[in-house]
Write an enzyme that holds these catalytic residues in place. Structure first.
Site, PDB file in Angstrom:
ATOM      1  N   ARG A   1      36.829   1.763 -13.519  1.00 12.60           N
ATOM      2  CA  ARG A   1      37.107   0.902 -14.674  1.00 12.60           C
ATOM      3  C   ARG A   1      38.502   1.124 -15.258  1.00 12.60           C
ATOM      4  O   ARG A   1      39.006   0.293 -15.994  1.00 12.60           O
ATOM      5  CB  ARG A   1      36.027   1.107 -15.746  1.00 12.60           C
ATOM      6  CG  ARG A   1      34.705   0.448 -15.368  1.00 12.60           C
ATOM      7  CD  ARG A   1      33.654   0.624 -16.447  1.00 12.60           C
ATOM      8  NE  ARG A   1      33.118   1.961 -16.469  1.00 12.60           N
ATOM      9  CZ  ARG A   1      32.172   2.369 -17.313  1.00 12.60           C
ATOM     10  NH1 ARG A   1      31.686   1.524 -18.211  1.00 12.60           N
ATOM     11  NH2 ARG A   1      31.705   3.595 -17.264  1.00 12.60           N
TER      12      ARG A   1
ATOM     13  N   HIS B   1      32.805  -2.693 -10.758  1.00 12.79           N
ATOM     14  CA  HIS B   1      32.946  -3.283 -12.090  1.00 12.79           C
ATOM     15  C   HIS B   1      34.182  -4.169 -12.170  1.00 12.79           C
ATOM     16  O   HIS B   1      34.158  -5.232 -12.794  1.00 12.79           O
ATOM     17  CB  HIS B   1      33.024  -2.174 -13.139  1.00 12.79           C
ATOM     18  CG  HIS B   1      33.057  -2.670 -14.547  1.00 12.79           C
ATOM     19  ND1 HIS B   1      31.957  -3.221 -15.165  1.00 12.79           N
ATOM     20  CD2 HIS B   1      34.066  -2.713 -15.463  1.00 12.79           C
ATOM     21  CE1 HIS B   1      32.267  -3.581 -16.402  1.00 12.79           C
ATOM     22  NE2 HIS B   1      33.544  -3.287 -16.602  1.00 12.79           N
TER      23      HIS B   1
ATOM     24  N   ASP C   1      32.889  31.112  -6.880  1.00 16.85           N
ATOM     25  CA  ASP C   1      34.001  30.701  -7.740  1.00 16.85           C
ATOM     26  C   ASP C   1      33.886  29.252  -8.195  1.00 16.85           C
ATOM     27  O   ASP C   1      34.776  28.729  -8.864  1.00 16.85           O
ATOM     28  CB  ASP C   1      35.343  30.930  -7.037  1.00 16.85           C
ATOM     29  CG  ASP C   1      35.497  30.109  -5.767  1.00 16.85           C
ATOM     30  OD1 ASP C   1      34.543  29.364  -5.417  1.00 16.85           O
ATOM     31  OD2 ASP C   1      36.558  30.190  -5.127  1.00 16.85           O
TER      32      ASP C   1
ATOM     33  N   LYS D   1      30.379 -12.015 -28.511  1.00 14.29           N
ATOM     34  CA  LYS D   1      30.609 -10.969 -29.510  1.00 14.29           C
ATOM     35  C   LYS D   1      31.458 -11.534 -30.638  1.00 14.29           C
ATOM     36  O   LYS D   1      32.481 -12.175 -30.399  1.00 14.29           O
ATOM     37  CB  LYS D   1      31.321  -9.770 -28.884  1.00 14.29           C
ATOM     38  CG  LYS D   1      30.482  -9.014 -27.869  1.00 14.29           C
ATOM     39  CD  LYS D   1      31.229  -7.796 -27.360  1.00 14.29           C
ATOM     40  CE  LYS D   1      30.398  -7.036 -26.332  1.00 14.29           C
ATOM     41  NZ  LYS D   1      31.113  -5.836 -25.810  1.00 14.29           N
TER      42      LYS D   1
ATOM     43  N   GLU E   1      33.688  26.552  -6.178  1.00 16.66           N
ATOM     44  CA  GLU E   1      34.110  25.573  -5.185  1.00 16.66           C
ATOM     45  C   GLU E   1      32.916  25.039  -4.393  1.00 16.66           C
ATOM     46  O   GLU E   1      31.921  25.747  -4.178  1.00 16.66           O
ATOM     47  CB  GLU E   1      35.133  26.188  -4.231  1.00 16.66           C
ATOM     48  CG  GLU E   1      36.471  26.464  -4.870  1.00 16.66           C
ATOM     49  CD  GLU E   1      37.507  26.924  -3.870  1.00 16.66           C
ATOM     50  OE1 GLU E   1      37.170  27.066  -2.666  1.00 16.66           O
ATOM     51  OE2 GLU E   1      38.672  27.148  -4.284  1.00 16.66           O
TER      52      GLU E   1
ATOM     53  N   ASP F   1      23.436  -7.166 -15.892  1.00 16.51           N
ATOM     54  CA  ASP F   1      24.781  -6.583 -15.950  1.00 16.51           C
ATOM     55  C   ASP F   1      25.019  -5.797 -14.668  1.00 16.51           C
ATOM     56  O   ASP F   1      24.065  -5.458 -13.942  1.00 16.51           O
ATOM     57  CB  ASP F   1      24.915  -5.671 -17.166  1.00 16.51           C
ATOM     58  CG  ASP F   1      26.364  -5.565 -17.646  1.00 16.51           C
ATOM     59  OD1 ASP F   1      27.267  -6.039 -16.928  1.00 16.51           O
ATOM     60  OD2 ASP F   1      26.586  -5.005 -18.731  1.00 16.51           O
TER      61      ASP F   1
END
Length: 291
Positions: free
Chosen positions: A94, A127, A33, A188, A35, A215
């Site tokens: 986030r 983050h 199913d 930016k 699960e 990053d």
């Protein structure tokens, strides 16, 4: 004792070597199913009673979140005296606030769910640094950014660039561990007539230099690939991408390669082919601090 999630096996193997703790064998099953069942292997279950169990599981998918909750419960059911949960990469982190009326604070919802099955949590380079405050149990964050310096080759007049001013400490951490170079960040700028967004290094010259983009996470790769293209246009020599969490969703890898990246280096908080260094040493240090 260390109990790994299905997507964190490389990290847990390194963590077992770092700490000398026994690596337990989990079992994973999916029922007709749909699960899931994540459990401690029957042969290991009897050894868990009265022992601390460290569950290590990245939660980049909803199934992985459920798997983590089941592993915590399995450790409790087997009689663990303490459960410590290490989340190398925390999905939903986030969404740390409701950006529009009616939205959930997903990081809080996930943190509360995890808290029900653990005595303590350890997050690797989340983050949003404040996400640990959403847990209902003591939560420690550890920084794996310094590990990204190890795979870098000899660099010529290196410049370490973060995607924005807020992440400049990440670039500084990798630079300091590497032992040489300058740091800067991208700015930016939006053209309000056309709506176009451009990225440019803030101040440092890039011509004829090796540049390392730093990053915490590379998800879609769109901003990072645009940054690589800008650096190439401005005469950078080689451009490397380093990130703690190499999520690299969808066509991210193709975007980076197409932009001209020299190499991509990530840690094993997420298991990808670019996961060339391990976050295990910083996690092991946190675990030793709680012994």
């Amino acid at each position: 004792m260390i109990l790994p999630g299905s997507t964190s096996q490389a990290l847990t193997a390194e963590l077992a070597r770092e700490t000398g703790e026994r690596l337990l064998q989990p079992t994973f099953r999916r029922f007709p199913d749909g699960e899931l069942m994540a459990a401690v292997d029957e042969d290991d279950a009897t050894a868990v009673e009265g022992e601390r169990v460290v569950v290590v599981a990245a939660t980049q998918t909803s199934d992985a979140h459920l798997e983590l909750l089941q592993l915590q419960d399995a450790a409790r059911e087997a009689g663990a005296s303490e459960v410590v949960t290490v989340i190398p990469y925390m999905g939903y982190a986030r969404q740390d606030r409701a950006f529009k009326p009616g939205q959930p604070v997903s990081a809080r919802a996930v943190a509360r769910a995890v808290s029900t099955g653990t005595d303590r949590a350890v997050l690797v380079s989340p983050h949003e640094p404040d996400v640990g405050e959403a847990f209902d149990v003591p939560c420690e964050t550890v920084d794996a950014a310094g590990r990204l310096a190890a795979p870098l080759p000899d660099l010529g007049d290196p410049l370490f660039l973060s995607p924005d001013e807020g992440a400049i400490e990440l670039a500084a951490t990798v630079r300091d561990t590497y032992g040489a170079g300058e740091t800067d960040y991208f700015v930016k700028e939006r053209d309000y007539d056309t709506g176009a967004v451009s990225v440019e290094p803030n101040d440092a010259p890039v011509a004829d230099r090796d540049v390392v983009l730093v990053d915490d996470i590379v998800a879609t790769g769109s901003t990072m690939s645009e940054s690589i293209a800008v650096l190439r246009e401005r005469g950078a020599d080689r451009v490397f991408v380093t990130c703690v969490h190499p999520l690299l969703a969808a066509s991210a890898r193709t975007k980076l390669e197409g932009a001209g990246v020299e190499a991509i280096y990530g840690t094993d908080t997420l298991e990808r082919d670019v996961s060339v260094v391990s976050a295990a040493p910083v996690v092991a240090e946190a675990l030793r601090g709680s012994d």
